[in-house]
Motif scaffolding. Sequence first.
Motif, PDB file in Angstrom:
ATOM      1  N   ASN A 259       0.866  -1.173   0.000  1.00 15.30           N
ATOM      2  CA  ASN A 259       0.000   0.000   0.000  1.00 15.30           C
ATOM      3  C   ASN A 259       0.904   1.225   0.000  1.00 15.30           C
ATOM      4  OD1 ASN A 259      -2.538   1.259  -0.005  1.00 15.30           O
ATOM      5  ND2 ASN A 259      -2.393   1.661   2.180  1.00 15.30           N
ATOM      6  N   GLU A 260       1.280   1.627  -1.201  1.00 15.03           N
ATOM      7  CA  GLU A 260       2.308   2.659  -1.309  1.00 15.03           C
ATOM      8  C   GLU A 260       2.133   3.430  -2.611  1.00 15.03           C
ATOM      9  OE1 GLU A 260       7.169   2.893  -1.726  1.00 15.03           O
ATOM     10  OE2 GLU A 260       6.266   1.293  -0.540  1.00 15.03           O
ATOM     11  N   ALA A 261       1.918   4.720  -2.501  1.00 15.79           N
ATOM     12  CA  ALA A 261       1.866   5.617  -3.653  1.00 15.79           C
ATOM     13  C   ALA A 261       1.983   7.040  -3.139  1.00 15.79           C
ATOM     14  CB  ALA A 261       0.568   5.441  -4.434  1.00 15.79           C
ATOM     15  N   SER A 262       2.549   7.900  -3.957  1.00 10.07           N
ATOM     16  CA  SER A 262       2.707   9.293  -3.566  1.00 10.07           C
ATOM     17  C   SER A 262       1.522  10.147  -3.987  1.00 10.07           C
ATOM     18  CB  SER A 262       3.995   9.869  -4.176  1.00 10.07           C
ATOM     19  OG  SER A 262       3.974   9.753  -5.584  1.00 10.07           O
ATOM     20  N   GLN A 263       0.645   9.552  -4.817  1.00  7.98           N
ATOM     21  CA  GLN A 263      -0.539  10.250  -5.273  1.00  7.98           C
ATOM     22  C   GLN A 263      -1.678   9.253  -5.349  1.00  7.98           C
ATOM     23  OE1 GLN A 263      -2.653  10.570  -7.985  1.00  7.98           O
ATOM     24  NE2 GLN A 263      -3.110  12.748  -8.192  1.00  7.98           N
ATOM     25  N   ALA A 264      -2.861   9.598  -4.831  1.00 10.19           N
ATOM     26  CA  ALA A 264      -3.936   8.622  -4.635  1.00 10.19           C
ATOM     27  C   ALA A 264      -4.375   7.935  -5.917  1.00 10.19           C
ATOM     28  CB  ALA A 264      -5.145   9.304  -3.980  1.00 10.19           C
ATOM     29  N   ALA A 265      -4.321   8.639  -7.036  1.00 13.84           N
ATOM     30  CA  ALA A 265      -4.831   8.077  -8.288  1.00 13.84           C
ATOM     31  C   ALA A 265      -3.722   7.606  -9.218  1.00 13.84           C
ATOM     32  CB  ALA A 265      -5.704   9.110  -9.004  1.00 13.84           C
ATOM     33  N   ARG A 266      -2.506   7.454  -8.690  1.00 18.28           N
ATOM     34  CA  ARG A 266      -1.377   7.121  -9.553  1.00 18.28           C
ATOM     35  C   ARG A 266      -0.449   6.129  -8.853  1.00 18.28           C
ATOM     36  NH1 ARG A 266       2.210  12.137 -11.188  1.00 18.28           N
ATOM     37  NH2 ARG A 266       0.180  12.750 -12.049  1.00 18.28           N
ATOM     38  N   PRO A 267      -0.275   4.917  -9.390  1.00 23.12           N
ATOM     39  CA  PRO A 267       0.646   3.970  -8.751  1.00 23.12           C
ATOM     40  C   PRO A 267       2.096   4.402  -8.915  1.00 23.12           C
ATOM     41  CG  PRO A 267      -0.150   3.083 -10.833  1.00 23.12           C
ATOM     42  CD  PRO A 267      -0.915   4.355 -10.594  1.00 23.12           C
ATOM     43  N   ASP A 268       2.917   4.066  -7.937  1.00 22.51           N
ATOM     44  CA  ASP A 268       4.357   4.287  -8.011  1.00 22.51           C
ATOM     45  C   ASP A 268       5.045   2.951  -8.256  1.00 22.51           C
ATOM     46  OD1 ASP A 268       4.139   6.979  -7.542  1.00 22.51           O
ATOM     47  OD2 ASP A 268       4.641   6.857  -5.419  1.00 22.51           O
ATOM     48  N   TYR A 269       6.145   2.994  -9.005  1.00 23.70           N
ATOM     49  CA  TYR A 269       6.804   1.742  -9.340  1.00 23.70           C
ATOM     50  C   TYR A 269       7.349   1.042  -8.096  1.00 23.70           C
ATOM     51  CZ  TYR A 269      11.719   3.101  -8.787  1.00 23.70           C
ATOM     52  OH  TYR A 269      12.939   3.442  -8.274  1.00 23.70           O
ATOM     53  N   GLU A 270       7.736   1.812  -7.071  1.00 18.80           N
ATOM     54  CA  GLU A 270       8.267   1.180  -5.859  1.00 18.80           C
ATOM     55  C   GLU A 270       7.208   0.288  -5.205  1.00 18.80           C
ATOM     56  OE1 GLU A 270      10.290   5.309  -6.059  1.00 18.80           O
ATOM     57  OE2 GLU A 270       8.289   4.456  -6.417  1.00 18.80           O
ATOM     58  N   GLY A 271       5.981   0.768  -5.142  1.00 18.27           N
ATOM     59  CA  GLY A 271       4.913  -0.025  -4.541  1.00 18.27           C
ATOM     60  C   GLY A 271       4.581  -1.255  -5.350  1.00 18.27           C
ATOM     61  N   VAL A 272       4.534  -1.107  -6.676  1.00 12.26           N
ATOM     62  CA  VAL A 272       4.263  -2.259  -7.541  1.00 12.26           C
ATOM     63  C   VAL A 272       5.394  -3.271  -7.436  1.00 12.26           C
ATOM     64  CG1 VAL A 272       3.788  -3.014  -9.899  1.00 12.26           C
ATOM     65  CG2 VAL A 272       2.923  -0.804  -9.114  1.00 12.26           C
ATOM     66  N   THR A 273       6.627  -2.785  -7.387  1.00 10.43           N
ATOM     67  CA  THR A 273       7.783  -3.678  -7.257  1.00 10.43           C
ATOM     68  C   THR A 273       7.681  -4.527  -5.997  1.00 10.43           C
ATOM     69  OG1 THR A 273       9.211  -2.125  -8.439  1.00 10.43           O
ATOM     70  CG2 THR A 273      10.293  -3.776  -7.065  1.00 10.43           C
ATOM     71  N   LYS A 274       7.311  -3.904  -4.887  1.00  9.88           N
ATOM     72  CA  LYS A 274       7.190  -4.654  -3.632  1.00  9.88           C
ATOM     73  C   LYS A 274       6.122  -5.735  -3.734  1.00  9.88           C
ATOM     74  CE  LYS A 274       8.813  -0.907  -0.634  1.00  9.88           C
ATOM     75  NZ  LYS A 274       8.444   0.080   0.394  1.00  9.88           N
TER      76      LYS A 274
END
Length: 404
Positions: A259-274
């Motif tokens: 559960n990690e993103a810097s913006q509510a409507a936009r995934p971050d690659y770090e969160g997807v990687t985990k």
Amino acid sequence: MSTAGARAARAASVRVAETGADADRAPVVTGLGVLSPGGVGVEALWRVCRTGEGEFREVTHFDVSRTGTRIAGFVPAEPGAPAPGEAARLPYLLHRAVTAALADARERTGVREVPTALVLATTDSGGCPGTEVWRAWSEGGRSHPNAGWEPYGAPVVDGPVVQVGNASAAGATASGVAADLLRDGVVERVVVCGVDTVTETAFHGLASLRTLSPRGCRPFSTRRAGIRISECGAAMVLERATAATAPGYARLRGWGSSNEASQAARPDYEGVTKAVRRALADARTEPGLLDYVNAHAAGTRHGDIAELRALDEVLGDRLPKVPVVSTKAALGHCQGAAGTVEAIMTVLTLARGDVLPTLGLEDRDPRWDHLNLGDRAPEAPPSVGMTISCGLGGSNVAVVFSRD
């Protein structure tokens, strides 16, 4: 090495860390049922993902004149079915999908009276109390007084009834919850159902976030600009791998989330990687064994980039050899059901040994020309596949399946 030999070697590698009781911890997918914009059944699903000829039309059951887009995906009309906008629409899709999946499982495994749970994935906020509806029916053989529908068929659910609602990642999360229920010995069978309809709340909410695109989902395209939502009811039966279970479509090897993103409507690659790394670790599967990915890839400007960057982090130089496919170009974004219907497509791809391409790649983003987006035949039929889902608020989920 021959194709058959390579396939056997990969399957053996997946199982290398499993011994004794651990070998029974990977649940078996024994039944599938789906109603999608392609029609009713898995063959209709497979066909629409191959051709893109689904039911996309103007929304007429609420006003969309100020949203910038008027089109959504719908399950084709059937005689006697509740229409879009009617209170009975979501329960109807739910029960048609679940009944079909359980019938498919019974045909494969025989009639077995075993403790069965339901894990329901939906983002519906329009007043359909999904778990209450199901519990009222399963316990008393009656419909819920507020639902306005009658049950179709009579599968028995005598285990936990769990509802998952973490946005577009709900369907994938539901598969993981189901796997945990089975691996922990709580029940012997779980029905995972992802279901959502086209509601005014969801449509206008996504429009306010500027997420909807009048051109529809165009994953990996230079002109990708957002999503087109669809309704869907998709169900998958998972069972403990026991001597009584006949061979199924595939096995669910593991799952992971973040559960990690810097913006509510936009995934971050770090969160997807985990999420991807955690799923592979839970599946006891090395990244080098992954040979198919059904990506979330909704066709948003930033989401596709984040997901492919995450896969590059995990797979490195091997990524160009792994087909990375998005079915949203064909199905639209099925909201809370997306993770379930995309898991079904992953399972069917492994079972059939056939990789369908991402549709609409005529104007693919040139930065990804080196990747196989399903438009090139793989070296061998895939044996280990992953589906990825990303939801609003930074929810990222990955689920790993194997063919045996």
